[in-house]
Scaffold this motif. Structure first.
Motif, PDB file in Angstrom:
ATOM      1  N   VAL A  18       0.868  -1.185   0.000  1.00 47.50           N
ATOM      2  CA  VAL A  18       0.000   0.000   0.000  1.00 47.50           C
ATOM      3  C   VAL A  18       0.906   1.237   0.000  1.00 47.50           C
ATOM      4  O   VAL A  18       1.576   1.533   0.980  1.00 47.50           O
ATOM      5  N   ARG A  47      -4.128   9.660  -1.802  1.00 49.09           N
ATOM      6  CA  ARG A  47      -4.032  10.540  -0.635  1.00 49.09           C
ATOM      7  C   ARG A  47      -3.132  11.719  -0.906  1.00 49.09           C
ATOM      8  O   ARG A  47      -3.003  12.604  -0.073  1.00 49.09           O
ATOM      9  N   GLY A 160      -2.270  -2.233   9.933  1.00 43.99           N
ATOM     10  CA  GLY A 160      -1.544  -2.851  11.042  1.00 43.99           C
ATOM     11  C   GLY A 160      -0.909  -4.182  10.701  1.00 43.99           C
ATOM     12  O   GLY A 160      -0.431  -4.895  11.585  1.00 43.99           O
ATOM     13  N   GLY A 180      -0.442  -4.010   3.068  1.00 44.43           N
ATOM     14  CA  GLY A 180       0.383  -3.355   4.084  1.00 44.43           C
ATOM     15  C   GLY A 180       1.370  -2.396   3.465  1.00 44.43           C
ATOM     16  O   GLY A 180       1.709  -2.522   2.283  1.00 44.43           O
ATOM     17  N   LYS A 185       7.346   2.258   2.771  1.00 44.88           N
ATOM     18  CA  LYS A 185       7.324   3.525   3.519  1.00 44.88           C
ATOM     19  C   LYS A 185       8.223   4.552   2.819  1.00 44.88           C
ATOM     20  O   LYS A 185       9.363   4.224   2.445  1.00 44.88           O
TER      21      LYS A 185
HETATM   22  C1  3PG Z   1      -3.388   2.398   5.143  1.00 40.22           C
HETATM   23  O1  3PG Z   1      -4.336   2.817   5.757  1.00 40.22           O
HETATM   24  O2  3PG Z   1      -2.443   3.095   4.766  1.00 40.22           O
HETATM   25  C2  3PG Z   1      -3.361   0.977   4.774  1.00 40.22           C
HETATM   26  O3  3PG Z   1      -4.440   0.318   5.323  1.00 40.22           O
HETATM   27  C3  3PG Z   1      -2.082   0.329   5.208  1.00 40.22           C
HETATM   28  O4  3PG Z   1      -2.036   0.349   6.577  1.00 40.22           O
HETATM   29  P1  3PG Z   1      -0.632   0.104   7.286  1.00 40.22           P
HETATM   30  O5  3PG Z   1       0.188   1.337   7.078  1.00 40.22           O
HETATM   31  O6  3PG Z   1      -0.993  -0.138   8.724  1.00 40.22           O
HETATM   32  O7  3PG Z   1      -0.001  -1.109   6.639  1.00 40.22           O
END
Ligand code: 3PG
Length: 209
Positions: A18, A47, A160, A180, A185
């Protein structure tokens, strides 16, 4: 990708990174880094300003499946599909998004975390949804309990999920994938080195396959 069926492709990948893009120009090297790590898939969340350009930059990559996440309404859904998104993910259940996707044959995975939302998704015709926010909503125990009345439903827990807890979800037959952000990141590649993304993706694939 091996199969033409997009939900099947997602199931084959098992893990959906994600992505929240700060810079559209990061999209291509980021998705290449995921492919190199054995994860040929990305959900780019709407976003940031960079998201649609990031989808446009990567959607035509033959080696990867790129979809849109954080899709809140039908307008965003149409924009994401026009940019080339191959699947749509939402944090919650918006009927406009779901009915539009169904009308054009676009796979969509709205987020659910209550029996009411799940029942609505089922009655709209969906058989695959996102379980969000997975860990905060009660994790494996909650998912197993809420899914019991819906034996035909499959889930993509997201929110999470980590390398450590993903396996507990993936071993459930009712889970078709997990989502996830841990391997994508922005801090991992802000310096322009996408090698860490490949390493973490590879570790996830190795550990969770
Ligand atoms: C988000 O809301 O960014 C996704 O659901 C991923 O969630 P995470 O950062 O907890 O993996």
């Amino acid at each position: 990708m091996l199969e033409n069926d997009i939900p099947q492709q997602i199931e084959s990948c098992k893990i959906v990174p994600v992505v929240t893009l700060e810079r559209a120009e990061d999209a291509l090297p980021l998705v290449h880094a995921l492919v190199a790590g054995g994860l040929p898939i990305a959900e780019i969340t709407l976003r940031t300003e960079a998201a649609l350009d990031g989808i446009r930059a990567t959607a035509a990559m033959p080696a990867a499946l790129v979809g849109a996440g954080s899709v809140m309404n039908e307008v965003q859904c149409r924009d994401a599909i026009a940019a080339g998104a191959k699947f749509i993910v939402s944090p919650g259940l918006d009927e406009g998004v779901v009915t539009y996707c169904l009308s054009v044959g676009m796979p969509c995975f709205p987020g659910v975390s209550t029996a009411t939302e799940l029942q609505r998704a089922y009655n709209l015709g969906l058989r695959k949804v996102k379980f969000f926010p997975a860990e905060a909503a009660g994790g494996v125990a909650m998912l197993t309990a809420i899914a019991a009345p819906f034996p035909k439903m499959k889930f993509m827990p997201t929110g999470g999920i980590t390398l450590e807890n993903a396996g507990a979800y993936l071993q459930l037959p009712l889970v078709f994938a997990v989502g996830g952000s841990w391997m994508v990141k922005p801090d991992l590649f802000r310096d322009g080195d996408f090698g860490r993304v490949t390493e973490i993706a590879h570790l996830a694939v190795t550990r969770l396959s």
